[in-house]
Design an enzyme around this catalytic site. Sequence first.
Site: not given
Lengths: 299, 623
Positions: B24, B101, B157, B462, B465, B532
């Site tokens: 930059v 560029d 520069k 949930s 199993s 999973s």
Amino acid sequence: MTFNHLKKLESESIYIIREVAAEFTNPVMLYSIGKDSSVMLHLAIKAFAPNKIPFKLLHVDTTWKFKEMIKFRDQTIKENNLDLIVHINQEGVNNKVGPITHGSKTHTDIMKTQSLKQALNKYKFDAAFGGARRDEEKSRAKERIFSFRDTNHRWDPKNQKPELWNLFNTKISTNESVRIFPLSNWTEVDVWQYIYQENIAIVPLYFAAKRPVIKRDDMLIMVDDNRLEIKKGEKIEEKLIRFRTLGCYPLTGAVESKASSIEEIIIELLESKHSERQGRLIDSDQIGSMEIKKQDGYF
Amino acid sequence: MDLKKFFINQNSKKQLKILTCGSVDDGKSTLIGRLLFDSKSIYSDQISQTKFESEKYGTQGKEIDLALLIDGLQAEREQGITIDVAYRYFETEKCKFIIADTPGHQEYTRNMATGASNSDIGIVLIDATKGILDQTRRHTFILSLLGVNHIVIAVNKMDLLNYDKKNFDNIVHSFEKLSKNFNFLSKRYIPMSALIGDNVFSKSKKMPWYADETLISTLESFDIDKSSIGEEFSMPIQWVNRSSSDFRGYSGTISSGKININDEITVVSSGERAKVRKILTPDGNAEFSFENQAVTISLDKEIDISRGDIITTDLDKIKIADQFSAHLIWMHKDNMLPERNYIFRFINSYINGKITNLEYKININSYEKIAAKSLELNDIAYCKIALSKPTFFKSYIQNNQLGSFVIIDQFNNLTVGAGMIDFELRRSSNISWHDMTIDKKKRSTLNSQKPCALWFTGLSGSGKSTIANILEQKLHQLNKRTYLLDGDNIRHGLNKDLGFTDADRVENIRRVAEVSKLMTDAGLITLISFISPFKSERRMARDLFDTNEFIEIFVDTPIEECEKRDPKGLYKKARSGILKNFTGIDSDYEVPSDPEIKLKTLLKNPEELADEVLDFLKVNNII
């Protein structure tokens, strides 16, 4: 053995065109009748010689093209035994949309951008070639060769797929599409030099001739038919003019010129001080205007 | 103007593709603006528009801000940054230039790699007032990795330091030390000021101590075309050109060497040979053609060749393998996970595959090799890759067209990475697959059941199993042979070395998928109960099985309900931050879009839900 610049560009473009034919199910070539389209078509014919090109051409007719352009278009199609689809936005025609009554912005949006989207949806094209070059306009300089469009045909400049080597990612999801620019790396001089060397036919409007014009907003507008209303204080003059770029006639300014051959055009170009899109009103109707149009789905 | 001379001159111009890199504020856009301005590639209307914009957004007061010519997109005009790769064109008496560029921001490494992949020469900009920065080290590394063999170190520069030689010498010295790590073919140092134009197009009068060429003369003098004469002819087939008449040709761009009429070529995939009958170039029929030309070749006999093949005059020069090692650049914010399936794009084919071993990541500031389990955006690494079928290639150093690939996400089609092949791994050809005489069908006949994998996925808590357990009991009562693989149990044994990072989760599922495949092959109805959470891994598991063998069961319980149940107290721990990477809290669960069975646990009890699965199995003739 190495090839010069123009030969490299030629082979690069042919590679791109073949890649599209190989990877997409339903490609189409946008044919705008201008010099860049002529070069692109010439390259496509070479890419598949001695065979026919394996896709159709599409012309989005705004109904405001120069008469000579349409004549040239039909002649080119016939001579090269090509398949052409012409699409006109019928809704726009019914509402009498035109550049003079509605202004450049609305006309271009409805008769060009919207019309193009209509045609792409109607024929379900998943890939469309365009003749744009990166040296034409600043926002085009940042566009990929394979430029992705979402289901609404929009371009997202901040979300482009990186393009490395010549390994183009041609994978798209349903209803997405790609615009492909085989001439991305060509400059205006390259295009003219190639037209000269390959003896490619172009619309006669590129060559200087005496034509009727009026002066309006610092542009020379050619009087192509009686739809152009002559305002008070304007007068039709016969001038030796030509066009550097071709679009809708009331939006495309002519330049005074004596260049009546390709050689003379190249000399004029090298000595000129104005870029080719200067004659296009649509680029300057607001800052960053080309970028905004492209995001909306304009080529 | 003499037009004839003009065309001869135009035709002798070589093409140079250059990449400007800097961090930059090094003045990159200003340099490119300067190149365009001094080569008279900017027209007066573009200048007047830039002047207009300079007054609005510029940083140079009343002066024209050359950087604004370059910063094409509206957003960056306003913010004063460059956000993407842009291409620019200009020409001199000797050459036509294409400049890429690319931005110097740390997070935009991928753009620089993109630009470098198509460049012959790299310009490394260094701000003389700042010296060598981390980004300089980074840019030099990427140039070397992508095989940009010629570099110019532009010390910019100089005007701010009174054109002092000592500063320049110090930077040269530091860069020499840095570049010992790399093998650039040529390397030049130029002190300059892009803002003022010193040593860009014209020699600076302010630096009499610098005797060498300007930037432009230096660029023009590079000999970038490595001659491939002497190399074998090779051409990947891009397009088969069949016509209604008798013409059949093979189109492609020659990747190396020279081809003549009557040369004998071999098709790499089949080993079939034929002689070249015609060569159609863009200039018409020709006796021969070279590397980089797009041609169509017809042969003296009909043999089977299609897109994805390669033809060559020397089979030994082309490698064929389904495993190889490669350098990788990751280009997407979604991390690269080993063992995940991706699409690999080669020169004329797409092949599924995965990264099997992540050997190491490279810190591109210090060039250190670091161990890693996954790759993030802008990471560079060395990996082993396994494809679902063999492909042809050369090493990237030999041929960058045949040695490169890009990686595509199989779900959203985004380009997520790019790679450069190092060498092939022979492992695959050493292990041949043993065909067993007793196969799955025979085993399943003996068991009088169709084996299958019942894959339960869903959030923790949930009910996976619980349902799977009841279902297994029911199947057992029906005299069906079953086995239940449960997430928690497997993590105590087979997978006890794995944690809960994304990379470990992928490996966890891969092992379980492979085990369940073996069990299904053994003739069992296998029940798999794993969270999973990722689509890709469930897809990977599915791909291991035959059609209809894999049944995905989504146990659909809202997270609020799971958290309320919280049978193991895990949600509580996750919420308090004790447990990291917990699915649903700080790690994603990707909901299945098209499972075979969806079980809504809020509406029915586990018994009824198990019966639902049982019904599905009956309807589909599995039991």
